[in-house]
Design a protein around this motif. Structure first.
Motif, PDB file in Angstrom:
ATOM      1  N   GLN A 134      24.441  47.445  28.092  1.00  0.00           N
ATOM      2  CA  GLN A 134      25.777  48.185  28.475  1.00  0.00           C
ATOM      3  C   GLN A 134      26.089  48.975  29.148  1.00  0.00           C
ATOM      4  O   GLN A 134      27.001  49.088  29.896  1.00  0.00           O
ATOM      5  CB  GLN A 134      26.617  46.733  27.585  1.00  0.00           C
ATOM      6  CG  GLN A 134      26.776  45.082  27.316  1.00  0.00           C
ATOM      7  CD  GLN A 134      27.530  44.694  26.642  1.00  0.00           C
ATOM      8  OE1 GLN A 134      28.869  45.422  26.735  1.00  0.00           O
ATOM      9  NE2 GLN A 134      27.888  43.648  26.430  1.00  0.00           N
ATOM     10  N   LEU A 135      25.380  49.841  28.686  1.00  0.00           N
ATOM     11  CA  LEU A 135      26.016  51.539  29.725  1.00  0.00           C
ATOM     12  C   LEU A 135      25.532  51.744  30.359  1.00  0.00           C
ATOM     13  O   LEU A 135      26.416  52.238  31.774  1.00  0.00           O
ATOM     14  CB  LEU A 135      25.577  52.518  28.774  1.00  0.00           C
ATOM     15  CG  LEU A 135      26.085  52.544  27.610  1.00  0.00           C
ATOM     16  CD1 LEU A 135      24.882  53.815  26.932  1.00  0.00           C
ATOM     17  CD2 LEU A 135      27.347  53.503  26.926  1.00  0.00           C
ATOM     18  N   LYS A 136      24.726  50.126  31.371  1.00  0.00           N
ATOM     19  CA  LYS A 136      24.500  50.758  32.800  1.00  0.00           C
ATOM     20  C   LYS A 136      25.240  50.503  33.345  1.00  0.00           C
ATOM     21  O   LYS A 136      26.298  49.349  33.577  1.00  0.00           O
ATOM     22  CB  LYS A 136      23.189  49.909  33.332  1.00  0.00           C
ATOM     23  CG  LYS A 136      22.946  49.271  34.165  1.00  0.00           C
ATOM     24  CD  LYS A 136      21.870  48.473  34.886  1.00  0.00           C
ATOM     25  CE  LYS A 136      20.910  48.812  35.987  1.00  0.00           C
ATOM     26  NZ  LYS A 136      20.271  49.791  36.424  1.00  0.00           N
ATOM     27  N   PHE A 140      30.834  58.293  31.647  1.00  0.00           N
ATOM     28  CA  PHE A 140      29.606  58.968  30.026  1.00  0.00           C
ATOM     29  C   PHE A 140      30.028  59.751  30.096  1.00  0.00           C
ATOM     30  O   PHE A 140      29.783  60.790  30.937  1.00  0.00           O
ATOM     31  CB  PHE A 140      28.132  58.510  30.480  1.00  0.00           C
ATOM     32  CG  PHE A 140      27.835  58.444  29.000  1.00  0.00           C
ATOM     33  CD1 PHE A 140      27.764  57.821  27.856  1.00  0.00           C
ATOM     34  CD2 PHE A 140      27.256  59.918  28.401  1.00  0.00           C
ATOM     35  CE1 PHE A 140      27.380  57.535  26.594  1.00  0.00           C
ATOM     36  CE2 PHE A 140      26.838  59.754  27.402  1.00  0.00           C
ATOM     37  CZ  PHE A 140      26.997  59.133  26.653  1.00  0.00           C
ATOM     38  N   ALA A 141      30.007  60.685  29.436  1.00  0.00           N
ATOM     39  CA  ALA A 141      30.907  62.157  29.236  1.00  0.00           C
ATOM     40  C   ALA A 141      29.246  62.943  28.398  1.00  0.00           C
ATOM     41  O   ALA A 141      28.806  62.012  26.981  1.00  0.00           O
ATOM     42  CB  ALA A 141      32.203  62.113  28.405  1.00  0.00           C
ATOM     43  N   GLY A 168      20.744  55.450  34.760  1.00  0.00           N
ATOM     44  CA  GLY A 168      21.839  53.967  34.148  1.00  0.00           C
ATOM     45  C   GLY A 168      22.938  54.745  34.649  1.00  0.00           C
ATOM     46  O   GLY A 168      23.845  53.406  34.723  1.00  0.00           O
ATOM     47  N   PHE A 169      23.508  55.383  34.805  1.00  0.00           N
ATOM     48  CA  PHE A 169      25.290  55.788  34.437  1.00  0.00           C
ATOM     49  C   PHE A 169      25.805  55.920  35.943  1.00  0.00           C
ATOM     50  O   PHE A 169      25.410  56.715  37.036  1.00  0.00           O
ATOM     51  CB  PHE A 169      25.456  57.136  33.721  1.00  0.00           C
ATOM     52  CG  PHE A 169      25.078  57.245  32.411  1.00  0.00           C
ATOM     53  CD1 PHE A 169      25.873  56.033  31.505  1.00  0.00           C
ATOM     54  CD2 PHE A 169      24.822  57.707  31.832  1.00  0.00           C
ATOM     55  CE1 PHE A 169      25.172  55.784  29.783  1.00  0.00           C
ATOM     56  CE2 PHE A 169      24.194  57.461  30.710  1.00  0.00           C
ATOM     57  CZ  PHE A 169      24.705  56.990  29.801  1.00  0.00           C
ATOM     58  N   SER A 170      26.808  55.514  36.182  1.00  0.00           N
ATOM     59  CA  SER A 170      27.373  55.758  37.104  1.00  0.00           C
ATOM     60  C   SER A 170      28.580  56.810  37.710  1.00  0.00           C
ATOM     61  O   SER A 170      28.406  57.448  38.810  1.00  0.00           O
ATOM     62  CB  SER A 170      29.146  54.357  37.778  1.00  0.00           C
ATOM     63  OG  SER A 170      29.901  54.650  37.020  1.00  0.00           O
ATOM     64  N   LYS A 189      39.627  57.154  30.360  1.00  0.00           N
ATOM     65  CA  LYS A 189      39.057  58.620  31.668  1.00  0.00           C
ATOM     66  C   LYS A 189      37.027  58.203  31.610  1.00  0.00           C
ATOM     67  O   LYS A 189      36.311  58.692  32.943  1.00  0.00           O
ATOM     68  CB  LYS A 189      38.828  60.362  31.462  1.00  0.00           C
ATOM     69  CG  LYS A 189      40.370  60.578  30.668  1.00  0.00           C
ATOM     70  CD  LYS A 189      41.053  60.110  31.885  1.00  0.00           C
ATOM     71  CE  LYS A 189      42.587  60.578  31.553  1.00  0.00           C
ATOM     72  NZ  LYS A 189      43.606  60.540  33.034  1.00  0.00           N
ATOM     73  N   VAL A 190      36.862  58.300  30.668  1.00  0.00           N
ATOM     74  CA  VAL A 190      34.620  57.354  30.412  1.00  0.00           C
ATOM     75  C   VAL A 190      34.737  56.096  29.792  1.00  0.00           C
ATOM     76  O   VAL A 190      35.374  56.294  28.919  1.00  0.00           O
ATOM     77  CB  VAL A 190      34.473  58.631  30.014  1.00  0.00           C
ATOM     78  CG1 VAL A 190      34.140  60.095  31.318  1.00  0.00           C
ATOM     79  CG2 VAL A 190      34.484  59.049  28.981  1.00  0.00           C
ATOM     80  N   ASP A 191      33.674  55.660  29.995  1.00  0.00           N
ATOM     81  CA  ASP A 191      33.494  54.691  29.084  1.00  0.00           C
ATOM     82  C   ASP A 191      32.954  54.826  27.526  1.00  0.00           C
ATOM     83  O   ASP A 191      33.409  53.870  26.948  1.00  0.00           O
ATOM     84  CB  ASP A 191      32.234  53.508  30.009  1.00  0.00           C
ATOM     85  CG  ASP A 191      33.465  52.909  31.262  1.00  0.00           C
ATOM     86  OD1 ASP A 191      34.111  52.802  30.933  1.00  0.00           O
ATOM     87  OD2 ASP A 191      32.717  52.948  31.640  1.00  0.00           O
ATOM     88  N   ALA A 192      32.149  55.914  27.477  1.00  0.00           N
ATOM     89  CA  ALA A 192      31.223  56.400  26.703  1.00  0.00           C
ATOM     90  C   ALA A 192      30.721  57.173  26.285  1.00  0.00           C
ATOM     91  O   ALA A 192      31.525  58.366  27.575  1.00  0.00           O
ATOM     92  CB  ALA A 192      30.211  55.163  26.343  1.00  0.00           C
ATOM     93  N   ALA A 193      30.777  57.895  25.427  1.00  0.00           N
ATOM     94  CA  ALA A 193      30.591  59.566  25.204  1.00  0.00           C
ATOM     95  C   ALA A 193      29.714  59.784  24.002  1.00  0.00           C
ATOM     96  O   ALA A 193      29.493  59.233  22.734  1.00  0.00           O
ATOM     97  CB  ALA A 193      31.231  60.266  25.138  1.00  0.00           C
TER      98      ALA A 193
END
Length: 289
Positions: A134-136, A140-141, A168-170, A189-193
């Motif tokens: 689901q990271l697609k 991301f940081a 894969g990341f936007s 600020k980001v979805d994942a890191a």
């Protein structure tokens, strides 16, 4: 040469001069580089007690230095402006390749009794993503291009699970520190890191974030702990003095790692796993300084 009184005096004088010269050759000020896992002043405050003990045990003036990024510490060592440095495993691999750095000690903390840690990918529970797949299309940081747990290992780990971190990341950002990445996720600020587990635990213990707000999407194999490294050209007397002093520094806080139980000896070969991971990603260490 005939050993008369005159020649004996000359020989004695020369010996005294040579001994004095050797003493002067030893480093009088120890310049210590620190990687920016958090902001510069926080890093200096967190390591101040250890720096004070290092000064007391070596009898040397100890001057800490924190650059704005990992590369700044590497470049300072390469230019001979640092004598020893606390480096991340990957930034050490870079420094050993381009700056003549040599790992000699690694912190052992009472909290874990280990000299390894993990990288992990975190996201908020309420917003997701909830899996690597689901990271697609998400933001991301990473921490820094030279960060082991904040870039190298998670990039290789996600790739091993079939996720293309280049496409894969936007949107991808480099936050500059683990704390900044954690807060970027916390503040949407980001979805994942990708961050180090011990730095995340430290942020929780400081009350900066709540552990229950986050989920771990991926976790790495053990990573060798960040080493202390010296310039190979540092004189041997200073090396011995510094190594002995650091082995004896105990019961003091060391950044996000907790209470120290001394610095154990390590060597360059301990970081071959980092070099192998870089090779998997086809990274040329010599071109990443």
């Amino acid at each position: 040469m005939k050993l008369n009184r005159r020649n004996l005096l000359i020989a004695t004088s020369m010996g005294t001069w040579l001994c004095a010269g050797a003493a002067l050759a030893q480093t009088q000020e120890l310049r210590v580089g620190l990687i920016p896992s958090e902001d510069a002043q926080a890093m200096i405050r967190a390591s101040q007690q250890v720096m004070d003990q290092l000064a007391a045990k070596t009898g040397m003036k100890v001057t800490p230095f924190v650059a704005t990024d990992y590369n700044g510490v590497i470049e300072a060592m390469r230019a001979g402006r640092l004598d020893i440095a606390y480096l991340g495993p990957f930034s050490y691999a870079l420094a050993s390749d381009v700056a003549g750095a040599e790992a000699f000690a690694v912190a052992v903390t009472r909290k874990t009794g280990k000299s390894s840690y993990h990288s992990m990918v975190i996201a908020r529970k309420d917003k997701g993503p909830h899996s690597v797949a689901q990271l697609k299309g998400r933001t991301f940081a990473f921490v820094d291009p030279s960060s082991t747990s904040g870039h190298l290992f998670p990039k290789a780990g996600l790739a091993a699970e079939g996720f293309d971190t280049d496409k894969g990341f936007s949107r991808v950002i480099f936050s500059g520190s683990h704390d900044a990445s954690i807060m970027a996720v916390a503040n949407h600020k980001v979805d994942a890191a990708a961050v180090a587990d011990r730095i995340f635990d430290s942020a929780v213990s400081k009350g900066l974030v709540k552990a229950d707000d986050f989920q771990v999407l991926w976790r790495s194999q053990p990573i060798p702990e960040s080493p202390m490294a010296w310039r190979k050209t540092l004189d041997s007397a200073t090396k011995q003095k510094v190594a002995a002093a650091m082995a004896d520094i105990k019961g003091l806080p060391w950044g996000d790692q907790g209470m120290l139980d001394g610095f154990a000896p390590t060597n360059d070969q301990a970081y071959d796993v980092v070099r192998q991971t870089a090779k998997i990603l086809k990274l040329d260490l010599g071109k990443m300084k």
